[in-house]
Design a protein around this motif. Structure first.
Motif, PDB file in Angstrom:
ATOM      1  N   ARG A 129      29.659  50.519  35.973  1.00 15.69           N
ATOM      2  CA  ARG A 129      28.569  51.481  36.137  1.00 15.69           C
ATOM      3  C   ARG A 129      27.637  50.995  37.231  1.00 15.69           C
ATOM      4  N   ARG A 140      39.941  45.268  26.645  1.00  9.98           N
ATOM      5  CA  ARG A 140      39.857  46.681  27.040  1.00  9.98           C
ATOM      6  C   ARG A 140      39.610  46.741  28.533  1.00  9.98           C
ATOM      7  N   ASP A 141      39.771  47.913  29.111  1.00 10.83           N
ATOM      8  CA  ASP A 141      39.474  48.087  30.531  1.00 10.83           C
ATOM      9  C   ASP A 141      37.985  47.859  30.779  1.00 10.83           C
ATOM     10  N   SER A 199      29.522  45.548  35.773  1.00  5.53           N
ATOM     11  CA  SER A 199      30.780  45.732  35.061  1.00  5.53           C
ATOM     12  C   SER A 199      30.719  44.949  33.759  1.00  5.53           C
ATOM     13  N   TRP A 200      31.138  45.583  32.660  1.00  7.77           N
ATOM     14  CA  TRP A 200      31.120  44.945  31.349  1.00  7.77           C
ATOM     15  C   TRP A 200      32.527  44.995  30.778  1.00  7.77           C
ATOM     16  N   PHE A 201      32.977  43.871  30.214  1.00  4.22           N
ATOM     17  CA  PHE A 201      34.277  43.855  29.549  1.00  4.22           C
ATOM     18  C   PHE A 201      34.264  42.822  28.437  1.00  4.22           C
ATOM     19  N   GLY A 222      35.862  45.859  38.178  1.00  6.38           N
ATOM     20  CA  GLY A 222      36.055  47.249  37.757  1.00  6.38           C
ATOM     21  C   GLY A 222      37.239  47.930  38.423  1.00  6.38           C
ATOM     22  N   SER A 268      31.763  39.113  25.012  1.00  9.38           N
ATOM     23  CA  SER A 268      31.290  40.082  25.998  1.00  9.38           C
ATOM     24  C   SER A 268      30.975  39.377  27.313  1.00  9.38           C
ATOM     25  N   ASP A 320      34.185  48.386  32.027  1.00  7.40           N
ATOM     26  CA  ASP A 320      33.309  49.546  32.163  1.00  7.40           C
ATOM     27  C   ASP A 320      32.419  49.297  33.379  1.00  7.40           C
TER      28      ASP A 320
END
Length: 155
Positions: free
Chosen positions: A58, A53-54, A67-69, A102, A90, A56
């Motif tokens: 924050r 997924r793209d 950034s989390w992906f 990001g 993760s 995230d």
């Protein structure tokens, strides 16, 4: 001669990066090692996969980018049906790396990630505990060219 390592204290509790080490000469060549651990451990992870997924991106309350992906990493073996499963892992990146991830990565991009495994216990809403594992990224390498937006012609 064995070296003694001193870990500097870290005042910023949001810092998920490992503390810096400074070398100091050992006081005695026969210094006793701590029991149970047998010395230093190794916590190093290297992964290659595609973003599920793209990212995230924050910013924490202290102004630190995070950034989390999720990285889909195909397994090296096929199941009985001949299909290869994937592990979904993760990944979290901090500071400048988080900003780059990001802004430049999207779902489906092939990347290489190196970092360390972090396992935490998180209290769920019903009073129980869940285990959460994620890789804290030190480096993220872009392994494929960026995709062109839909409608843009190839040269």
């Amino acid at each position: 001669m064995p070296r003694q390592v001193r870990i500097e204290s870290v005042e910023d509790s949001t810092n998920d990066q490992p503390p810096r080490e400074e070398s100091a000469p050992a006081e005695s060549p026969r210094e006793e090692q701590p029991r149970g651990g047998g010395g230093r451990g190794i916590n190093q992870v290297a992964l290659v996969g595609r973003l599920a997924r793209d990212p995230d991106l924050r910013v924490t309350g202290e102004g630190v980018p995070r950034s989390w992906f999720v990285l889909a990493v195909p397994r090296s073996f096929a199941g009985r049906d001949g299909d290869r499963d994937a592990d979904f892992i993760s990944i979290v990146a901090w500071r400048q790396l988080a900003t780059v991830v990001g802004e430049h990565l999207t779902k489906g991009r092939l990347v290489g990630v190196t970092g360390r495994l972090q396992v935490r216990q998180i209290e769920d809403g019903s009073g129980g505990w869940k285990t959460s594992a994620e890789v804290v990224a030190d480096t993220v390498a872009f392994l494929d060219p960026p995709r062109k937006p839909a409608g843009e012609e190839q040269a």
